[in-house]
Design a protein around this motif. Sequence first.
Motif, PDB file in Angstrom:
ATOM      1  N   HIS A 171      -1.404   3.277   7.187  1.00  0.00           N
ATOM      2  CA  HIS A 171      -0.049   4.297   7.487  1.00  0.00           C
ATOM      3  C   HIS A 171       0.602   4.636   6.231  1.00  0.00           C
ATOM      4  CE1 HIS A 171      -0.751   2.888  11.735  1.00  0.00           C
ATOM      5  NE2 HIS A 171      -0.928   1.752  11.151  1.00  0.00           N
ATOM      6  N   GLY A 200       4.591   6.981   4.550  1.00  0.00           N
ATOM      7  CA  GLY A 200       5.169   8.197   5.013  1.00  0.00           C
ATOM      8  C   GLY A 200       5.704   8.317   6.321  1.00  0.00           C
ATOM      9  N   ASP A 231       4.417   8.179   9.184  1.00  0.00           N
ATOM     10  CA  ASP A 231       3.660   7.241   9.978  1.00  0.00           C
ATOM     11  C   ASP A 231       4.025   5.796   9.396  1.00  0.00           C
ATOM     12  OD1 ASP A 231       1.764   5.752  11.603  1.00  0.00           O
ATOM     13  OD2 ASP A 231       0.037   6.331  10.518  1.00  0.00           O
ATOM     14  N   LYS A 267       4.050  -0.026   7.566  1.00  0.00           N
ATOM     15  CA  LYS A 267       3.606   0.552   6.491  1.00  0.00           C
ATOM     16  C   LYS A 267       3.820  -0.122   5.225  1.00  0.00           C
ATOM     17  CE  LYS A 267       7.557   3.772   5.847  1.00  0.00           C
ATOM     18  NZ  LYS A 267       7.901   5.083   5.729  1.00  0.00           N
ATOM     19  N   ARG A 276      -3.489   4.476  -1.074  1.00  0.00           N
ATOM     20  CA  ARG A 276      -2.114   5.230  -1.391  1.00  0.00           C
ATOM     21  C   ARG A 276      -1.390   4.366  -2.105  1.00  0.00           C
ATOM     22  NH1 ARG A 276       2.305   3.440   1.859  1.00  0.00           N
ATOM     23  NH2 ARG A 276       1.705   2.053   3.496  1.00  0.00           N
ATOM     24  N   ASP A 296       4.824   6.057  -0.781  1.00  0.00           N
ATOM     25  CA  ASP A 296       5.050   5.969   0.638  1.00  0.00           C
ATOM     26  C   ASP A 296       4.694   7.431   1.189  1.00  0.00           C
ATOM     27  OD1 ASP A 296       5.949   5.127   3.091  1.00  0.00           O
ATOM     28  OD2 ASP A 296       8.140   5.899   2.654  1.00  0.00           O
ATOM     29  N   ASP A 297       3.581   8.072   0.855  1.00  0.00           N
ATOM     30  CA  ASP A 297       3.251   9.252   1.115  1.00  0.00           C
ATOM     31  C   ASP A 297       2.362   8.938   2.423  1.00  0.00           C
ATOM     32  OD1 ASP A 297       4.468  10.385  -0.781  1.00  0.00           O
ATOM     33  OD2 ASP A 297       2.729  10.371  -2.173  1.00  0.00           O
ATOM     34  N   TYR A 298       2.180  10.267   3.309  1.00  0.00           N
ATOM     35  CA  TYR A 298       1.297  10.280   4.417  1.00  0.00           C
ATOM     36  C   TYR A 298      -0.104  10.539   4.162  1.00  0.00           C
ATOM     37  CZ  TYR A 298      -0.934  11.667   8.708  1.00  0.00           C
ATOM     38  OH  TYR A 298      -2.063  11.775   9.516  1.00  0.00           O
ATOM     39  N   ASP A 330      -3.892  11.258   5.608  1.00  0.00           N
ATOM     40  CA  ASP A 330      -4.571  11.152   6.723  1.00  0.00           C
ATOM     41  C   ASP A 330      -5.831  10.267   6.321  1.00  0.00           C
ATOM     42  OD1 ASP A 330      -5.371  12.521   9.664  1.00  0.00           O
ATOM     43  OD2 ASP A 330      -7.215  12.371   8.233  1.00  0.00           O
TER      44      ASP A 330
END
Length: 480
Positions: free
Chosen positions: A111, A113, A115, A126, A151, A154-156, A158
Amino acid sequence: MYGRSRSLYRKQRRKEEIRGYLGRMMWVVTILCIITVAVAMAVQTAKASKVIAAEAVVTDAMTTDVPVLLDENNVTDVAQAVISGQLMITDKAQERARIEAERVIIIDPGHGGMDGGCVFEDIAEKDINRKIAYRVMQKLRIMGYRVELARTGDDYIDKTERVDMANGRNARLYVSIHQNSCEDKSVAGIETWYDENDETSDSRRLAMLIQQETVKATGAQGRELVSDPEMCVTSKSAMPACLIETGFLSNKTEREKLASAEYRDQIAEGIANGIDLYLNPKTMYLTFDDGPSEEYTDMVLDVLKEKNIKATFFLIGEYVRKYPETAKRIAEEGHTIGIHCDVHDYQKIYASVDSYLEDFENAYDTVYEITGVEAEFFRFPGGSVNAYNKAVYQDIIEEMETRGFVYYDWNASLGDAGKNSLTSEELIGNAVATARGRREVVMLAHDRVDNTAYALEKLIDSLPEYRMEPLTTKAAPVQF
């Protein structure tokens, strides 16, 4: 003549002067080398003394949310500390780092961002995922592995992009970290997902080891391993991959544990240990006595073939003569063959050294004639020291070793040699308990026992930390 003689003399003397000069230079260079080596050894000793202290500091720091060296919330971590000289790592870890330099392990904090995953009482999945992932990365880097996160903030990102990145990097492993939830708030524990259709990358063994070691490190309930060929992380990755659900945020008790840095560190320790065992397995030599049998040896061979495992069979001559096709199959499928005896009669075999040698030679000749194998190994019926051979075993060993043969006892056993039939579960329990986590195990089993044949597949799955190998001359003998 005189002038020529003087000229030759000067040339000779000049050569002697040059030789003398070079000799003195060599002494100077030698002394300088000795001094350099001594200084280097002193420096290395000083560095080595710092390693234990540094690693102790790291261990202490990783049980709390220390904001400097091991901050869960920043990329500044152990690797940067090593590069900057703030932290020394062991020589073994440095060698492993060199070997692993071209291959990276990807740890994916699920997860991120927008999400947040599942959220309970302001605790977002997350964030827990990211904190555990940082600790896993730090522990693996201390071990010497090259590790990156899917990641870092805290970026989303995919999930398909994450897997594509790992595939593009030719990553060695991919482990995704998640938290679970359930409408039934009492449900708790750890479960791990993988793709059972992945026949080449051994994802199941990776999942088993991570599940096993994380449960061991935390004391949490171990839930089932789950195969899901539709999950992106497990099905789209080109390397061994799994997804671990480290707990249920919907469960109040487990949620409070996951909010604790100490518990997260235990989870990270388990995941890191599972990865390390996957990449650096222990060794087990599966050995089978008393065969071949009419039915069960073929069942054993079928399982070994399916699992792509080679084992060692200590054969009995009379059964080789009785079931020659099974004996030939053992050899043709690449298993090691050793001699057990010709006729399994303790009193006859151990009546004297000569009677033992006669029995051995009969079995040896039979095995060679039927399989073409010139056996190098043997195993005493009942083990090298037993109630029947006390008077002769030392003389037998001396004579057999003089002839160039090596004998193997065992240091773990299924306990399937007795007359009382044990269930498959009991046999597996005996094997796991007697292995005791040793780095090298010689496991005793019998391919004339029905429940041993039925239990073999599950037994192998119960010991994922071991690489199963056949005995060779390079294996150190296990002897009573």
